[in-house]
Write a protein that holds these residues in place. Structure first.
Motif, PDB file in Angstrom:
ATOM      1  N   GLN A  42       0.692  -1.225  -0.141  1.00  0.00           N
ATOM      2  CA  GLN A  42       0.121   0.123   0.011  1.00  0.00           C
ATOM      3  C   GLN A  42       0.866   1.211   0.021  1.00  0.00           C
ATOM      4  O   GLN A  42       0.696   2.167  -0.583  1.00  0.00           O
ATOM      5  CB  GLN A  42      -0.914  -0.226   1.291  1.00  0.00           C
ATOM      6  N   LEU A  43       1.858   1.296   0.472  1.00  0.00           N
ATOM      7  CA  LEU A  43       3.034   2.122   0.752  1.00  0.00           C
ATOM      8  C   LEU A  43       3.620   2.572  -0.744  1.00  0.00           C
ATOM      9  O   LEU A  43       3.988   3.488  -0.943  1.00  0.00           O
ATOM     10  CB  LEU A  43       3.977   2.523   1.958  1.00  0.00           C
ATOM     11  N   PHE A  47       4.107   6.533  -2.559  1.00  0.00           N
ATOM     12  CA  PHE A  47       5.532   7.304  -2.218  1.00  0.00           C
ATOM     13  C   PHE A  47       6.513   6.790  -3.093  1.00  0.00           C
ATOM     14  O   PHE A  47       6.458   5.648  -3.421  1.00  0.00           O
ATOM     15  CB  PHE A  47       5.936   7.045  -0.529  1.00  0.00           C
ATOM     16  N   LEU A  52       9.470   6.393   0.944  1.00  0.00           N
ATOM     17  CA  LEU A  52       9.125   5.198   1.596  1.00  0.00           C
ATOM     18  C   LEU A  52      10.088   4.939   2.555  1.00  0.00           C
ATOM     19  O   LEU A  52       9.859   4.419   3.575  1.00  0.00           O
ATOM     20  CB  LEU A  52       9.104   4.337   0.458  1.00  0.00           C
ATOM     21  N   ILE A  55       9.877   6.547   5.672  1.00  0.00           N
ATOM     22  CA  ILE A  55       8.569   5.969   6.607  1.00  0.00           C
ATOM     23  C   ILE A  55       8.853   4.736   7.342  1.00  0.00           C
ATOM     24  O   ILE A  55       8.559   4.453   8.214  1.00  0.00           O
ATOM     25  CB  ILE A  55       7.441   5.958   5.667  1.00  0.00           C
ATOM     26  N   MET A 194      -1.126   9.177  -0.090  1.00  0.00           N
ATOM     27  CA  MET A 194      -1.645   8.652   1.614  1.00  0.00           C
ATOM     28  C   MET A 194      -0.655   9.821   2.469  1.00  0.00           C
ATOM     29  O   MET A 194       0.329  10.149   1.912  1.00  0.00           O
ATOM     30  CB  MET A 194      -0.991   7.494   1.767  1.00  0.00           C
ATOM     31  N   ALA A 199       0.570   6.699   6.679  1.00  0.00           N
ATOM     32  CA  ALA A 199       1.689   5.884   6.348  1.00  0.00           C
ATOM     33  C   ALA A 199       2.410   5.061   7.802  1.00  0.00           C
ATOM     34  O   ALA A 199       2.812   4.293   7.964  1.00  0.00           O
ATOM     35  CB  ALA A 199       2.636   6.432   5.478  1.00  0.00           C
ATOM     36  N   VAL A 202       0.302   2.833   9.477  1.00  0.00           N
ATOM     37  CA  VAL A 202       0.092   1.518   8.945  1.00  0.00           C
ATOM     38  C   VAL A 202       1.278   0.798   9.365  1.00  0.00           C
ATOM     39  O   VAL A 202       1.397  -0.500   9.533  1.00  0.00           O
ATOM     40  CB  VAL A 202       0.124   1.907   7.329  1.00  0.00           C
ATOM     41  N   ALA A 247       6.696  -3.388  -0.638  1.00  0.00           N
ATOM     42  CA  ALA A 247       6.796  -1.780  -1.309  1.00  0.00           C
ATOM     43  C   ALA A 247       7.348  -2.214  -2.842  1.00  0.00           C
ATOM     44  O   ALA A 247       6.901  -1.626  -3.776  1.00  0.00           O
ATOM     45  CB  ALA A 247       7.275  -1.021  -0.665  1.00  0.00           C
TER      46      ALA A 247
END
Length: 418
Positions: A42-43, A47, A52, A55, A194, A199, A202, A247
């Protein structure tokens, strides 16, 4: 170890403590789980790779520190989370933690059982009628190592973790070739959106439940350093790697699960082996967690029996569609689990100054209002917070408990006389 009971109602004695290799293998096997890769997927579409990585670093650092702090407490006391809950929730009040933690683990177990059956039928092109029989097979099969105890799970993890790292390495190597190199990977533009806070939530939510219950194994650590390093390795690096794997697959192949990615790359046998290793090493840990909570809830040392009962309940939930409820379940975990660990930490360092008396040497109330009120307020704050609910729940519950413990200082638990 009391047969194979692994001390469900008492501290782990010094002679049964474990070293760094054992702890890392078991905890990393626990954090290598397919749902974490799904979250990473989802990330990956929301991004750039630069964003990413930030995060993943921040989210897993928070998760790792939370889990490592509890791991040190578990080493120091020899107790797991549900037993530590007696200090701050009371003898019967601690059943709240048993129920919340036990329920979440049954939910994870059901999701893992369903995932294994559904994905395997797809990989092998089997008819959907195979799914329920496979759920029953895996539902009871995955609990075998947990029923035996720590030693069996340790052996499984020592075999599975190196194998999974090899499979991940193969996936990365082929993926970089397919995308055209690292430069092309960094150049991929996000397709979805997002917020940064969402993020982080999550990432934390992927394994906050596991972090709160990793004490079931970190209490076996020989030293505090072993407990902290092994837990950070698993929850900061291991869980972070799983998020990145998801990812990575989503960015290149539009698939977040490494099993699907390996299939897309042409590695069918490797994909099946990864599926088994990935799910089994988490499933046995998950149902072991449930058994620990169940033993404290019912005040029984029959851990093996509770394990099988939990597996049966999880299998039924899998059959009735738990696979379809992962998103709301992750939200539930990120809201109601973190305050439990935060209150335990505050009780350990603020109330008992990192030196709590043994459970048998202290008079505990049946219900400790300080812990219960702090939990309700912390969970409520997390539930209604628009910004990083797990972190809000941790901070609010900790502050409230600290304030109540200060105001009600004369009512603190007293060591038994004589």
């Amino acid at each position: 170890m009391q047969g194979n009971n692994d001390y469900p109602l008492s501290a782990v004695p010094a002679e049964h403590r474990k070293g760094i290799v054992s702890m890392v293998a078991l905890l990393v096997g626990f954090t290598f789980f397919t749902s974490t890769m799904w979250a990473g997927g989802q990330l990956g579409t929301a991004f750039s790779l630069h964003q990413l990585l930030t995060i993943i670093f921040v989210g897993n650092l928070i998760l790792g520190v939370y889990a490592a702090a509890l791991a040190y407490i578990a080493y120091k006391t020899g107790l797991n989370t549900v037993l530590l809950g007696r200090y701050c929730f009371g003898e019967y009040g601690s059943k709240l933690a048993d129920f919340v933690l036990g329920f979440t683990q049954i939910g994870w177990y059901a999701w893992g059982v369903a995932t294994m059956a559904i994905v395997l039928t797809k990989l092998c092109n089997l008819d959907e009628s195979w799914q329920i029989p496979l759920m029953i097979l895996f539902g009871f099969g995955f609990c075998v190592t947990a029923s035996i105890g720590y030693r069996a799970m340790e052996i499984l993890s020592k075999v599975s973790v190196p194998a999974m790292l090899l499979f991940i390495g193969i996936c990365f190597y082929k993926g970089l070739i397919d995308v055209g190199g690292i430069g092309e990977l960094f150049a991929i533009e996000p397709q979805d959106s997002m917020s940064f806070g969402a993020a982080i939530t999550v990432v934390i939510g992927t394994f906050i439940s596991g972090g709160a219950q990793a004490t079931n194994w970190s209490r076996f650590s020989k030293t505090g350093k072993v407990a902290v390093i092994a837990t950070l390795f698993a929850f900061f690096l291991g869980n972070g790697l799983m998020v990145f794997v998801g990812a990575f697959g989503a960015m290149i192949y539009h698939q977040s699960d490494i099993v699907d990615v390996l299939v897309a790359q042409g590695f069918m046998i490797t994909a099946v082996l990864m599926l088994f290793a990935n799910i089994w090493t988490t499933q046995d840990n998950t149902i072991y967690n449930f058994a620990a909570a169940g033993c404290n809830l019912f005040r029984t040392d029959k851990r093996g029996l509770i394990t099988v009962i939990g597996a049966a309940v999880g299998t039924v939930l899998a059959i009735f569609g738990m696979y379809n409820y992962l998103i709301p379940f992750l939200v539930l975990l990120g809201t109601f689990i973190p305050p439990i660990g935060a209150i335990i930490m505050t009780n350990f360092w603020f109330v008992h100054r990192a030196n709590p008396p043994k459970l048998g040497d202290i008079d505990l109330p049946n219900f400790d209002a300080k812990g219960l009120i702090a939990y309700v307020l912390g969970s409520g704050a997390a539930y209604f917070s628009p910004w990083m609910p797990p972190l809000v729940g941790i901070v609010v519950s900790s502050i409230v408990y600290m304030l109540l413990a200060s105001v009600l200082a004369p009512q603190r638990n007293q060591v038994k006389a004589g």
